[in-house]
Enzyme design. Sequence first.
Site, PDB file in Angstrom:
ATOM      1  N   GLY A  25     -26.001  15.867  -7.482  1.00  0.00           N
ATOM      2  CA  GLY A  25     -26.235  14.272  -6.884  1.00  0.00           C
ATOM      3  C   GLY A  25     -27.695  14.793  -5.479  1.00  0.00           C
ATOM      4  O   GLY A  25     -28.183  16.077  -6.381  1.00  0.00           O
ATOM      5  N   SER A  26     -27.321  14.562  -5.335  1.00  0.00           N
ATOM      6  CA  SER A  26     -28.801  14.627  -4.029  1.00  0.00           C
ATOM      7  C   SER A  26     -28.770  15.946  -3.586  1.00  0.00           C
ATOM      8  O   SER A  26     -30.186  16.403  -3.984  1.00  0.00           O
ATOM      9  CB  SER A  26     -28.784  13.076  -2.750  1.00  0.00           C
ATOM     10  OG  SER A  26     -27.358  13.466  -2.342  1.00  0.00           O
ATOM     11  N   GLU A  28     -28.557  18.523  -4.941  1.00  0.00           N
ATOM     12  CA  GLU A  28     -28.682  18.948  -6.567  1.00  0.00           C
ATOM     13  C   GLU A  28     -30.832  18.543  -6.791  1.00  0.00           C
ATOM     14  O   GLU A  28     -31.041  19.896  -7.892  1.00  0.00           O
ATOM     15  CB  GLU A  28     -28.201  19.252  -7.988  1.00  0.00           C
ATOM     16  CG  GLU A  28     -26.968  19.859  -7.084  1.00  0.00           C
ATOM     17  CD  GLU A  28     -26.187  19.441  -6.683  1.00  0.00           C
ATOM     18  OE1 GLU A  28     -25.961  17.876  -6.218  1.00  0.00           O
ATOM     19  OE2 GLU A  28     -25.275  19.847  -4.780  1.00  0.00           O
ATOM     20  N   GLU A  47     -17.084  16.963 -13.692  1.00  0.00           N
ATOM     21  CA  GLU A  47     -17.256  18.000 -13.349  1.00  0.00           C
ATOM     22  C   GLU A  47     -16.413  18.459 -14.365  1.00  0.00           C
ATOM     23  O   GLU A  47     -16.384  19.858 -14.791  1.00  0.00           O
ATOM     24  CB  GLU A  47     -17.673  18.324 -12.136  1.00  0.00           C
ATOM     25  CG  GLU A  47     -18.612  18.076 -11.753  1.00  0.00           C
ATOM     26  CD  GLU A  47     -18.648  16.277 -10.561  1.00  0.00           C
ATOM     27  OE1 GLU A  47     -17.445  15.501 -10.925  1.00  0.00           O
ATOM     28  OE2 GLU A  47     -19.463  15.868  -9.348  1.00  0.00           O
ATOM     29  N   HIS A  70     -22.254  19.270  -8.086  1.00  0.00           N
ATOM     30  CA  HIS A  70     -22.946  18.719  -6.536  1.00  0.00           C
ATOM     31  C   HIS A  70     -21.700  19.539  -5.330  1.00  0.00           C
ATOM     32  O   HIS A  70     -20.646  18.509  -5.466  1.00  0.00           O
ATOM     33  CB  HIS A  70     -22.617  16.895  -7.503  1.00  0.00           C
ATOM     34  CG  HIS A  70     -22.792  16.932  -5.561  1.00  0.00           C
ATOM     35  ND1 HIS A  70     -24.259  16.814  -5.107  1.00  0.00           N
ATOM     36  CD2 HIS A  70     -22.688  15.721  -4.994  1.00  0.00           C
ATOM     37  CE1 HIS A  70     -24.106  15.850  -4.478  1.00  0.00           C
ATOM     38  NE2 HIS A  70     -23.406  15.000  -4.519  1.00  0.00           N
ATOM     39  N   HIS A 281       4.909  32.941 -20.316  1.00  0.00           N
ATOM     40  CA  HIS A 281       4.537  31.146 -19.929  1.00  0.00           C
ATOM     41  C   HIS A 281       6.521  31.234 -19.727  1.00  0.00           C
ATOM     42  O   HIS A 281       6.666  30.195 -18.770  1.00  0.00           O
ATOM     43  CB  HIS A 281       4.061  30.840 -20.889  1.00  0.00           C
ATOM     44  CG  HIS A 281       3.228  28.701 -20.768  1.00  0.00           C
ATOM     45  ND1 HIS A 281       3.527  28.014 -21.505  1.00  0.00           N
ATOM     46  CD2 HIS A 281       3.643  28.218 -19.299  1.00  0.00           C
ATOM     47  CE1 HIS A 281       2.932  26.839 -20.781  1.00  0.00           C
ATOM     48  NE2 HIS A 281       3.953  27.096 -20.152  1.00  0.00           N
ATOM     49  N   GLY A 401      -4.178  27.664 -20.051  1.00  0.00           N
ATOM     50  CA  GLY A 401      -2.918  26.428 -19.883  1.00  0.00           C
ATOM     51  C   GLY A 401      -3.751  25.557 -19.250  1.00  0.00           C
ATOM     52  O   GLY A 401      -2.810  24.517 -19.124  1.00  0.00           O
TER      53      GLY A 401
HETATM   54  N1  TPP Z   1      -2.402  19.270 -16.441  1.00  0.00           N
HETATM   55  C1  TPP Z   1      -3.288  20.074 -16.339  1.00  0.00           C
HETATM   56  C2  TPP Z   1      -4.246  20.365 -16.213  1.00  0.00           C
HETATM   57  N2  TPP Z   1      -2.864  21.343 -17.240  1.00  0.00           N
HETATM   58  C3  TPP Z   1      -1.894  20.876 -17.794  1.00  0.00           C
HETATM   59  N3  TPP Z   1      -1.359  22.361 -18.359  1.00  0.00           N
HETATM   60  C4  TPP Z   1      -0.391  20.187 -17.310  1.00  0.00           C
HETATM   61  C5  TPP Z   1      -1.279  19.089 -16.672  1.00  0.00           C
HETATM   62  C6  TPP Z   1       0.767  20.329 -17.852  1.00  0.00           C
HETATM   63  N4  TPP Z   1       0.473  19.748 -19.223  1.00  0.00           N
HETATM   64  C7  TPP Z   1       1.405  20.726 -19.953  1.00  0.00           C
HETATM   65  S1  TPP Z   1       0.950  20.729 -21.728  1.00  0.00           S
HETATM   66  C8  TPP Z   1       1.413  19.694 -21.818  1.00  0.00           C
HETATM   67  C9  TPP Z   1       0.815  18.976 -20.228  1.00  0.00           C
HETATM   68  C10 TPP Z   1       1.214  17.462 -19.870  1.00  0.00           C
HETATM   69  C11 TPP Z   1       0.935  18.416 -22.761  1.00  0.00           C
HETATM   70  C12 TPP Z   1       0.067  18.274 -23.418  1.00  0.00           C
HETATM   71  O1  TPP Z   1       0.763  17.191 -24.304  1.00  0.00           O
HETATM   72  P1  TPP Z   1      -0.691  16.500 -25.882  1.00  0.00           P
HETATM   73  O2  TPP Z   1      -2.013  17.330 -25.706  1.00  0.00           O
HETATM   74  O3  TPP Z   1      -0.536  15.373 -26.075  1.00  0.00           O
HETATM   75  O4  TPP Z   1      -0.417  17.541 -26.851  1.00  0.00           O
HETATM   76  P2  TPP Z   1       0.951  18.278 -27.341  1.00  0.00           P
HETATM   77  O5  TPP Z   1       2.475  18.839 -26.462  1.00  0.00           O
HETATM   78  O6  TPP Z   1       1.867  16.854 -27.847  1.00  0.00           O
HETATM   79  O7  TPP Z   1       1.450  18.955 -28.444  1.00  0.00           O
END
Ligand code: TPP
Length: 533
Positions: A25-26, A28, A47, A70, A281, A401
Amino acid sequence: MATVGEAGWQVLTAHGIDTVFGNPGSNELPFLAAMPQGVRYVLGLHEGAVLGMADGYAQAGGGPALVNLHAASGSGNAMGALTNAVYSHSPLVLTAGQQVRSTIGQEVMLTNVDAAALPRPLVKHSAEPASPQDVPRALSQAVHTALLEPRGPVYLSVPYDDWAAQAGADAAYLPSRRTRTAAAPDEDALTELAGALSGAADPVLVLGPQVDADRANAHAVALAESLACPVWIAPSASRCPFPTRHPAFRGILPPSVRGVSQHLAGHDVVLVAGAPVFRYHQWIPGDLLPDGTRLLHLTADPAEAARAPMGDAWVGPVGATLAALAQRVPDAGRPPLPPLPPPPVPHGAQDHVPPQQLAALVRDAAPAGTVHVCESTSTIDDVIAQADFTEPGSYLFPASGGLGFGLPAAVGAQLAHGWGFDGARRVVALVGDGSANYGITALWTAAQYRVPVVFVILKNGTYGALRGFADLLGTGETPGLDVPGLDFVKISEGYGVPAVSVRDAAGAAAALKEAFAADGPRLVEVVTAPGAG
Ligand code: TPP
């Protein structure tokens, strides 16, 4: 006399930084204008993708990666991806442009208000230098902090008028500075750990990402062979620290208290190396450890050691300690473990390829040593079951995750592996049709820079992992679980990456073969569940 920009870049290039991952952006532009010849700029269109690329690049290459964002808005967009870099201990140096120093207090447009506070819970160190002349030193501090163990991301906000200011003479000391963490394991720790392991009747190793990051996989093999013991990957693995076809390999521990405890039952000594204890988890309560089991924890990260709920911890270099243990622990005299039978490969119908069959097809199509960047969240066990990983650095998964890692990290990893030229490692991304959307703009970077990643989209039409959680939690059919109507061929072609869609094994095998033979990126959408195409 050098400018702050010249002195700052001297510090960065002295650390081998020759690539900037950014979206400008500006604020940077003056920093980028001072970029010396020989440094390449890799543009990401969002990003989150910029940070994911840098994360993959740092993990695959082992060195620091420079990110340029940015102001607050760009930093904010990168924040989700930053959570992954924190837990993968990636040495990322994030820089963000700030408004002109004398105007920050007025909060003029694009001021990053209280900039250093913005990423603070996530980064090891965050600052905005108090004067232009302190910028080169602050950059030096940022790089050293990112690289000193435990490694991790750092953040530096720099007002854009600083770069043209005159640097102080003291800046000349900075480029040649070196800092090191002690690389040798502690003698007392070695004695205690070796004694506990050799005295164990039925030990087990649980290995984490730091083993792979330290490229200590072969030392782990030697230790496991001396002990004739099984080896698990720690829960929620972001890297693969052990050859998946070794007879001692048992797979990834399930990410729940009860699951871990059940799998460790019967072992009197557990050595957890290079992983937190533990990255649970799923909340399935139970005893933290089976009765009569002693847990020993080896980590490079004091915070990991301190926050574990059980076990005795030793803080030190993971790879070097494993190497020394492998030398010191005598052969236990037990017979080697018989290998597990190879997993059966399920076969699909004409309308879909089950994930485990697809994982086997990818394994067979990929050249030896291919790096697998995985973000197909419900099929990780399928990939690991079929994988034949022999080299360190063969597998990357988002360490916190946070989705949006897979596609960008694959691009970054392939850049670190020299575009796959001259026999360098290739990279395949195995990404779910849900996950792909969070980092989709990485396809554009792959197309524009001709980065020959093979992107494989597993299309099941749903957030499969969340469906698994819905079963576990008994929440039933909640809103927001399906992702129908996505056409990854059109999306991919729109970003400039040629793509095909397949729905049977023969089609997938042919498409993968062609993709790996291509000299640029390719995307293969594979229907992995009935009715998802
Ligand atoms: N948003 C973010 C930034 N990170 C996360 N982990 C989630 C939401 C919640 N989440 C965990 S697994 C998942 C979500 C939305 C599903 C992912 O689906 P996909 O990539 O189709 O794989 P699948 O589970 O069907 O194998």
